[in-house]
Enzyme design. Structure first.
Site, PDB file in Angstrom:
ATOM      1  N   ASP A   1       9.621   2.979   1.673  1.00 37.31           N
ATOM      2  CA  ASP A   1       8.431   3.771   1.979  1.00 37.31           C
ATOM      3  C   ASP A   1       8.214   3.703   3.487  1.00 37.31           C
ATOM      4  O   ASP A   1       7.665   2.745   4.014  1.00 37.31           O
ATOM      5  CB  ASP A   1       7.229   3.207   1.228  1.00 37.31           C
ATOM      6  CG  ASP A   1       5.928   3.955   1.534  1.00 37.31           C
ATOM      7  OD1 ASP A   1       5.911   4.750   2.496  1.00 37.31           O
ATOM      8  OD2 ASP A   1       4.934   3.719   0.830  1.00 37.31           O
TER       9      ASP A   1
ATOM     10  N   LYS B   1       3.280  11.731   6.709  1.00 37.38           N
ATOM     11  CA  LYS B   1       2.469  11.583   7.905  1.00 37.38           C
ATOM     12  C   LYS B   1       3.069  12.304   9.113  1.00 37.38           C
ATOM     13  O   LYS B   1       2.980  13.516   9.231  1.00 37.38           O
ATOM     14  CB  LYS B   1       2.215  10.100   8.193  1.00 37.38           C
ATOM     15  CG  LYS B   1       1.341   9.404   7.147  1.00 37.38           C
ATOM     16  CD  LYS B   1       0.963   8.006   7.567  1.00 37.38           C
ATOM     17  CE  LYS B   1       0.207   7.252   6.494  1.00 37.38           C
ATOM     18  NZ  LYS B   1      -1.123   7.793   6.182  1.00 37.38           N
TER      19      LYS B   1
ATOM     20  N   PHE C   1       0.861  -1.181   0.000  1.00 38.86           N
ATOM     21  CA  PHE C   1       0.000   0.000   0.000  1.00 38.86           C
ATOM     22  C   PHE C   1       0.896   1.229   0.000  1.00 38.86           C
ATOM     23  O   PHE C   1       1.524   1.562   1.008  1.00 38.86           O
ATOM     24  CB  PHE C   1      -0.947   0.045   1.196  1.00 38.86           C
ATOM     25  CG  PHE C   1      -1.867   1.244   1.127  1.00 38.86           C
ATOM     26  CD1 PHE C   1      -3.033   1.185   0.370  1.00 38.86           C
ATOM     27  CD2 PHE C   1      -1.556   2.422   1.760  1.00 38.86           C
ATOM     28  CE1 PHE C   1      -3.871   2.295   0.261  1.00 38.86           C
ATOM     29  CE2 PHE C   1      -2.387   3.539   1.668  1.00 38.86           C
ATOM     30  CZ  PHE C   1      -3.545   3.471   0.917  1.00 38.86           C
TER      31      PHE C   1
END
Length: 423
Positions: free
Chosen positions: A230, A271, A144
């Site tokens: 990531d 984030k 994801f």
């Protein structure tokens, strides 16, 4: 603006005027502080999702808030048509913080991933000598990385892909946590990068073998392929170290001497890099990789804006000064120990897995069932907010400022709800 006086009213407005691209729990939140959230009726909750790990520093952290307020009154946006007096200091700060030569700042996580893909391809053509338009990037199954058209092109999530084609070519998907499969894929002509989540969060908090990232780094280096990490969800102290690629490192910052550290060639952050105050993402790499990008080849009006840069520096200072990685490491062990004991005595819970304060409990039911959702509804009724992923998995990821006493109180809630749950 219409004044919200009840949860029912707020939900009805979203259902009527908003796109139905999410399926939220029926809780309408109005205020947050530290590990707590309050709904519009005044009910107080423990937050065990942390906005998908965007608020590692806790809700409305005063130091980040003060930095944002100060910058809001001075300068918010110049675009990259001009220099500003915050971006340079931010770039120096973040590159030294994570141990890279250069950074390309963006806004959202998906933008960060897209940036890394373009960077890897351009490096492949101009540094590795891959034939134009023949570059390939290896990815993992059940990944994801966002929901842009390019990113869903290499997803195997049928719901994310259906009716959104045609898709982008140039990706090779292999099983996660499978070094042999990676080594075989690296032999394919034209491979320029391996994009990987060091821990697969959205897939259900799948933690690979302890030496997986180190072996992946070595395999990529042997074939002159870029390792692209990531760390949008797993970074910024969430897993008990500054980055998940640090493995079991116990230091407060990155350390290339740590044997378990697998330094990526490209690191993607987002984030919690801004503590939930403002969209900020960053792609870091050393000079040999980053300098293939030239003016006019990639950018963003808001990427690198002074407001986001100031907020991100404050957010990273909080992580370091409050030792949030150490807290996540210590409390994560406590959480998993308690959850394992609960699993042993409750057949509805199948297993627990995770690292630091990124954890999941797998519910002993079909992914097509509503059991995990129904448990999350009961958790909310008891004052704790969590969310299912992939049907039968509940992710538990509180803000890293949570205390040991608060964690035990939350474990009590989880144990009580699951022990008393009836399908």
């Amino acid at each position: 603006m219409e004044t919200i006086t009840s949860s029912k009213q707020a939900i009805q407005l979203e259902e009527r005027y908003g796109a139905h691209n999410y399926h939220p729990l029926p809780v309408v939140l109005t205020r947050g502080e530290g590990v707590y959230l309050w709904d519009v009726e005044g009910k107080k909750y423990f937050d065990f999702l942390s906005a998908y790990s965007a608020v590692n520093q806790g809700h409305c952290h005063p130091r980040i808030k003060d930095a944002m307020i100060e910058q809001v009154g001075t300068l918010t946006l110049t675009s990259r048509a001009f220099y500003n007096d915050v971006l340079g200091p931010f770039e120096k700060y973040i590159t030294e913080y994570f141990g890279f030569d250069m950074v390309l700042p963006m806004n959202t996580g998906a933008e960060g991933v897209e940036t890394a893909l373009k960077l890897a391809r351009k490096w492949g053509y101009e540094r590795k000598g891959v034939a134009e338009n023949k570059a390939k990037i290896i990815v993992a199954e059940n990944n994801f990385h966002g929901r842009t058209t390019t990113i869903i092109s290499f997803s195997n999530d049928a719901n994310a892909r259906k009716s959104f084609g045609p898709f982008t070519d140039g990706f090779i998907r292999i099983p996660y946590d499978d070094i042999v499969a990676l080594e075989q894929a690296l032999e394919i002509e034209g491979v320029v990068g391996f994009l990987i989540e060091p821990i697969q969060g959205e897939a259900g908090v799948y933690v690979p073998e302890e030496d997986y990232m180190r072996k992946a780094k070595a395999a990529c280096a042997a074939q002159n392929v870029l390792l692209i990490a990531d760390e949008i969800q797993t970074g910024i102290a969430r897993t008990g170290s500054l980055l998940a690629v640090c493995g079991n490192c116990t230091c407060e910052a990155h350390c290339e001497k740590q044997e378990t550290y697998a330094k990526p060639d490209i690191l993607i952050l987002g984030k919690a890099i801004s503590g939930g105050f403002y969209p900020v993402s960053a792609v870091l790499a050393d000079r040999e990789v980053m300098e293939v990008i030239k003016p006019g080849q990639h950018g963003s009006t808001f990427g690198g804006n002074p407001l986001g840069a100031k907020v991100a520096m404050a957010a990273l200072e909080v992580v370091r000064d409050e030792k949030l990685a150490q807290n996540a490491r210590k409390l994560g062990e406590i959480f998993r120990n308690r959850m394992r004991k609960m699993v042993d005595r409750n057949p509805i819970a199948k297993l627990v897995r995770g690292r630091g304060l990124l954890n999941a409990v797998v519910i002993n039911d079909s992914p097509d069932s509503t059991t995990a959702w129904d448990i999350c509804i009961q958790l909310a009724e008891n004052g704790l907010l969590a969310k299912p992923t992939h049907g039968n998995i509940i992710r538990f990821a509180p803000p890293l400022v949570i205390t040991e006493d608060q964690l035990h109180e939350c474990c009590d809630i989880i144990e009580r709800v699951i022990s008393n749950f009836n399908k």
